[in-house]
Structures are given as C-alpha cells and as structure tokens.
Motif scaffolding. Structure first.
Motif, PDB file in Angstrom:
ATOM      1  N   TYR A  58      -5.720  -7.081 -13.596  1.00 12.43           N
ATOM      2  CA  TYR A  58      -4.452  -6.628 -14.168  1.00 12.43           C
ATOM      3  C   TYR A  58      -3.261  -7.297 -13.493  1.00 12.43           C
ATOM      4  O   TYR A  58      -2.257  -7.598 -14.137  1.00 12.43           O
ATOM      5  N   GLY A  59      -3.374  -7.540 -12.195  1.00 12.22           N
ATOM      6  CA  GLY A  59      -2.284  -8.214 -11.494  1.00 12.22           C
ATOM      7  C   GLY A  59      -2.082  -9.643 -11.979  1.00 12.22           C
ATOM      8  O   GLY A  59      -0.953 -10.075 -12.225  1.00 12.22           O
ATOM      9  N   LEU A  60      -3.194 -10.374 -12.135  1.00  9.82           N
ATOM     10  CA  LEU A  60      -3.079 -11.745 -12.627  1.00  9.82           C
ATOM     11  C   LEU A  60      -2.612 -11.780 -14.073  1.00  9.82           C
ATOM     12  O   LEU A  60      -1.857 -12.675 -14.473  1.00  9.82           O
ATOM     13  N   LEU A  61      -3.035 -10.802 -14.863  1.00 14.74           N
ATOM     14  CA  LEU A  61      -2.563 -10.737 -16.253  1.00 14.74           C
ATOM     15  C   LEU A  61      -1.051 -10.567 -16.293  1.00 14.74           C
ATOM     16  O   LEU A  61      -0.350 -11.272 -17.046  1.00 14.74           O
ATOM     17  N   ALA A  62      -0.528  -9.658 -15.483  1.00 14.22           N
ATOM     18  CA  ALA A  62       0.920  -9.458 -15.438  1.00 14.22           C
ATOM     19  C   ALA A  62       1.632 -10.715 -14.959  1.00 14.22           C
ATOM     20  O   ALA A  62       2.668 -11.102 -15.511  1.00 14.22           O
ATOM     21  N   LEU A  99      11.309  -9.964 -12.426  1.00  9.47           N
ATOM     22  CA  LEU A  99      10.249  -9.132 -12.992  1.00  9.47           C
ATOM     23  C   LEU A  99       8.914  -9.418 -12.310  1.00  9.47           C
ATOM     24  O   LEU A  99       8.141  -8.496 -12.019  1.00  9.47           O
ATOM     25  N   LEU A 100       8.661 -10.681 -12.044  1.00  6.84           N
ATOM     26  CA  LEU A 100       7.419 -11.062 -11.375  1.00  6.84           C
ATOM     27  C   LEU A 100       7.368 -10.488  -9.964  1.00  6.84           C
ATOM     28  O   LEU A 100       6.330  -9.959  -9.529  1.00  6.84           O
ATOM     29  N   VAL A 101       8.481 -10.558  -9.258  1.00  9.28           N
ATOM     30  CA  VAL A 101       8.539  -9.986  -7.916  1.00  9.28           C
ATOM     31  C   VAL A 101       8.358  -8.466  -7.969  1.00  9.28           C
ATOM     32  O   VAL A 101       7.669  -7.884  -7.126  1.00  9.28           O
ATOM     33  N   ALA A 102       8.944  -7.826  -8.969  1.00  5.83           N
ATOM     34  CA  ALA A 102       8.811  -6.374  -9.105  1.00  5.83           C
ATOM     35  C   ALA A 102       7.350  -5.978  -9.289  1.00  5.83           C
ATOM     36  O   ALA A 102       6.873  -5.000  -8.689  1.00  5.83           O
ATOM     37  N   VAL A 103       6.631  -6.726 -10.114  1.00  5.34           N
ATOM     38  CA  VAL A 103       5.205  -6.444 -10.299  1.00  5.34           C
ATOM     39  C   VAL A 103       4.458  -6.634  -8.982  1.00  5.34           C
ATOM     40  O   VAL A 103       3.595  -5.822  -8.620  1.00  5.34           O
ATOM     41  N   VAL A 138       5.039  -3.633  -6.764  1.00  2.51           N
ATOM     42  CA  VAL A 138       4.261  -2.473  -7.220  1.00  2.51           C
ATOM     43  C   VAL A 138       2.813  -2.587  -6.766  1.00  2.51           C
ATOM     44  O   VAL A 138       2.214  -1.620  -6.270  1.00  2.51           O
ATOM     45  N   ILE A 139       2.231  -3.764  -6.927  1.00  2.17           N
ATOM     46  CA  ILE A 139       0.840  -3.956  -6.513  1.00  2.17           C
ATOM     47  C   ILE A 139       0.705  -3.831  -5.000  1.00  2.17           C
ATOM     48  O   ILE A 139      -0.251  -3.221  -4.495  1.00  2.17           O
ATOM     49  N   ALA A 140       1.676  -4.388  -4.265  1.00  2.00           N
ATOM     50  CA  ALA A 140       1.624  -4.297  -2.797  1.00  2.00           C
ATOM     51  C   ALA A 140       1.689  -2.851  -2.333  1.00  2.00           C
ATOM     52  O   ALA A 140       0.951  -2.444  -1.425  1.00  2.00           O
ATOM     53  N   VAL A 141       2.557  -2.056  -2.948  1.00  2.00           N
ATOM     54  CA  VAL A 141       2.661  -0.643  -2.588  1.00  2.00           C
ATOM     55  C   VAL A 141       1.351   0.072  -2.883  1.00  2.00           C
ATOM     56  O   VAL A 141       0.865   0.891  -2.099  1.00  2.00           O
ATOM     57  N   ARG A 142       0.757  -0.246  -4.028  1.00  2.00           N
ATOM     58  CA  ARG A 142      -0.518   0.371  -4.386  1.00  2.00           C
ATOM     59  C   ARG A 142      -1.594   0.027  -3.356  1.00  2.00           C
ATOM     60  O   ARG A 142      -2.387   0.887  -2.938  1.00  2.00           O
TER      61      ARG A 142
END
Length: 431
Positions: A390-394, A361-365, A368-372
């Motif tokens: 938001y990234g650090l919160l996740a 799940l952490l890698v998936a987040v 997502v951020i990298a793609v953004r």
C-alpha cells in the motif's frame, strides 16, 4: 501471556471467495483471458515497437493458457478432484504461460536485436549495458554532468543511469561478448526465475501447518509476479524491475520462514539494484526489530546498498549525485520520460507549484507510514508485505514522474500477502 496479534487482515473474505471459486480455476481463466485481450490490443495499437513485438507473441501464449484453464474447469466439473484440475496442473499452466509470454519474447527480442534490429529493446536495456561497460572500464557506471552535457542532445537521456550501482552488473556480459545471450534482459530473467524459485521452496518449507488454500495462495502470488501482463511485458521489453521485485518477494518469504538475517541480505541485494527496494528494506527492519533481530537484518538490508554505493562515491561523487538524485528529481539536463498520468503527475503538470504540492502529498504519506511503523510495527511478514504494497502504491500514484509499469511492485506484494499469512499461521504459545 500471549503475543499481541497483528490485526492487519491479510486477505479480505470477498477476495478469498473470488480467489477460491472453482478451486481457483475461475480466476485463472479470467486472468489468462483478460491478459490475452490486453496482449492483442498491445500488438495492434502500441506505439512502442518492443511492446508490439511482445504482444504478437504473448497473445498466443495467453490464448493457449486460456484454453488450458477452460479444459481444467471442464475436467473439474465432470470429475471433481481430477489431476487435470488439481494444483500441480495449475502450476504447470502458470509455468507454460510465463515461458510463452515472458521468457520466449525475451529470447526472441534478444536474438532479433543481436541480428541488427534496433527496435527490440527499451532504452533502459541500452542504458544498463552501457553502465556495465563503464563499470568494467572505469569502476563506476555513471557519467558526470559535463560528460553528459558533451553528448549530442538526442543521446543525453541515454547518458543517465538512474539506478543503484549494482544494476550495472547486468550489463557486464554485453561488455564482454556481443551476443544474444548477453542481452541484459536474459540475465534479468535468470535472476528473477532463481529468486522466485527459492521463494517458493522457502515458503513451502515453513514449519507452519499446511492450511487449506496455502498452495493456491502461493501460486497466486507467483502468478502476480510472472504472468500478469504488467510483469511479462516489462520483463520482455525492459526488465530491470523484475529481479528487484523477485528479490523483495524472496526477502518476505524468508521473513515468513523466520530467517531475518537472510531476509535482510535478499532485500539488501535488491536495494543495491534500485531505490524501489529501499522502502521494503526499512519496513522489514521494523518487522525484525519486533523479533530482536533488527541489527542483524539491517546489516544486509541497509549495509549492502551502502557498500555498493561506496566505489561510485569515491570515484566520482558528483556523477553519482547527478544520476541517482538530480535526474530522478527532475533537475537533470533532460527530463525523465516516466510521465504516466497518475495523480502526482497530473497535479505537478496542472497546478501552480504543482511539483511542490505533489511532493508535499508524498511526504505526508511517508509521515503517516512512519508513524504507523513507530506506533505499531509489523509483527508478521504478511503485514509487512501489506504495508509495503500500500505504501508503494501511494508513492507511485503521487510521484510527479512515474511509470504505469511500476504498479507491478504493489500488485505482487499485496497478492503474496495471503500466502505469507498462511505460512506464518501457528498456534499461539504462552510466553
């Protein structure tokens, strides 16, 4: 042709309405009052003795700040625009609140510890001071696997230094002189205060228009990094996260002021202290790339942490890996005590192969951020702060081993974003 605007909203209208109610004093009053209740409960119920000691002092500081904010509200109702209810007075109350709820407890616990109290500091203070002594004696702050294994079982946890090499610099004063003022927390507080002061001066000196609410937004960002209980408590009892946070906030304010090279240096210094600054560094480099300053920013943001790692890598690379990789990933001789009941920890503890699920799940987040970032890199410092927040919160919520106190990073980053947006607001100019 005009530059494409960054559509990430820095401050939702509902938050703006709450923040600006009664000239910002309503939220000030709520912050101090709730913080006083939190500090009182901590003093009465915490099982951690440094936390109880903090709560006993901080309760009075927050209570006095609550009274001051109440007086400001009354003054505003009777005499609109009076000095007592203005922005300078709000800054004064904030400074008083930080002095009494963070700086005073730091001094008190440091003095009591120097006098022989062993229950006036969390483990990270001892770990960093020991790391400073090892850095002075051996050139590296880290013990190797065999050296840690040779320690008594009760001391093996304190043998690990799960920080970047730069953090050991805060332990050097205690390695030289055994006094209250060489307590690592004193130096954490000093660096935090200086970094935040420079950030405030930098943001006030930006060339953007003095938009309505800009000063209040900046004050709110400073409050989130100082008087918020998660920050004041952390500084008083442990403190290593506060200079890292302050340097990250300084980097973002430098970005808002259009100084990408200096922003890279600030976040690079933070990254030489702790891994939490590395995601901020990467996002800042992406922001700088939109201004053709990516290389200049990366030299500081990524180069300084790399240079800091080099001596430890050359002296004992296995000790470096044991402390900064194996131990945080749960493969050390002992388990990290960072076990706050966030989703990642609960998944890792309750499900079969839970650590793998949480890691996925952490890698998936992260993907997502990298793609953004690749598809739409941030073009403003405000958007950069939001992505980091938001990234650090996740990440904090999904990491198998984490602490409640780590929430200070996303909270401060997200609350500072409106001030960055107002500082960057300029008329669009044809290219």
């Amino acid at each position: 042709m005009t530059a494409a605007p960054d559509r990430t909203a820095p401050a939702p209208p509902r938050w703006q309405a709450v923040d600006s109610a009664a000239g910002g004093l309503a939220l000030d009053l709520g912050l101090y009052a709730v913080s006083a209740v939190f500090a009182g409960i901590t003093a009465a119920t915490s099982t951690l003795l440094p936390h109880r000691a903090w709560g006993a002092l901080a309760t009075f500081g927050y209570a006095l700040a609550t009274l001051a904010a109440t007086g400001q509200l009354l003054a505003r109702r009777r005499h609109a625009g009076t000095f007592l209810a203005g922005l300078p007075a709000r800054w004064a109350v904030t400074g008083f609140a930080w002095a009494t709820t963070a700086l005073l407890p730091v001094a008190a616990q440091s003095i009591q510890r120097a006098a022989g109290r062993t229950d006036r500091a969390q483990e990270e203070v001892v770990v960093i001071e020991h790391a400073g002594a090892r850095l002075a004696d051996h050139g590296t702050p880290y013990l190797g696997h065999d050296a840690i294994a040779a320690l008594p079982p009760a001391e093996q946890l304190l043998g690990y230094t799960p920080y970047q090499p730069g953090m050991a610099l805060f332990g050097l004063p205690r390695a030289a002189v055994d006094a209250w003022w060489t307590d690592a927390r004193v130096w954490f507080a000093l660096v935090t205060a200086v970094a935040l002061a420079v950030a405030v001066v930098t943001l006030r000196g930006t060339s953007g228009p003095d938009a309505p609410g800009r000063g209040g937004a900046l004050l709110r960002g400073v409050q989130a990094a100082t008087v918020l209980p998660v920050c004041a408590l952390t500084l008083a009892t442990g403190g290593d996260d506060l200079p890292v946070l302050a340097l990250c906030l300084l980097a973002l304010t430098l970005a808002a002021a259009g100084r990408p090279g200096r922003a890279g240096v600030a976040v690079g210094v933070a990254g030489a202290l702790k891994l939490f600054a590395w995601p901020v560094a990467l996002v800042l480099v992406c922001w700088a790339a939109t201004r053709r300053a990516g290389v200049r920013t990366a030299l500081g943001a990524l180069g300084l942490p790399a240079v800091a790692l080099l001596p430890a890598l050359l002296i004992d690379r296995d000790a470096l890996a044991e402390n900064v990789l194996r131990f945080p990933l749960g493969h050390g001789l002992v388990t990290s005590p960072a076990q706050s009941p966030f989703p990642g920890h609960l998944i890792a503890a309750a499900l079969p192969a839970g650590r793998i699920v949480a890691a996925a799940l952490l890698v998936a987040v992260g993907v997502v951020i990298a793609v953004r970032l690749l598809r739409r890199p941030p073009r403003t410092a405000a958007t950069t702060a939001l992505i980091c927040g938001y990234g650090l919160l996740a990440a904090i919520l999904l990491m198998p081993s984490t602490r409640f106190g780590y929430l200070l990073y996303p909270l401060a980053l997200l609350v500072l974003a409106p001030a960055l947006a107002l500082a960057e607001r300029r008329p669009e100019v044809a290219a």
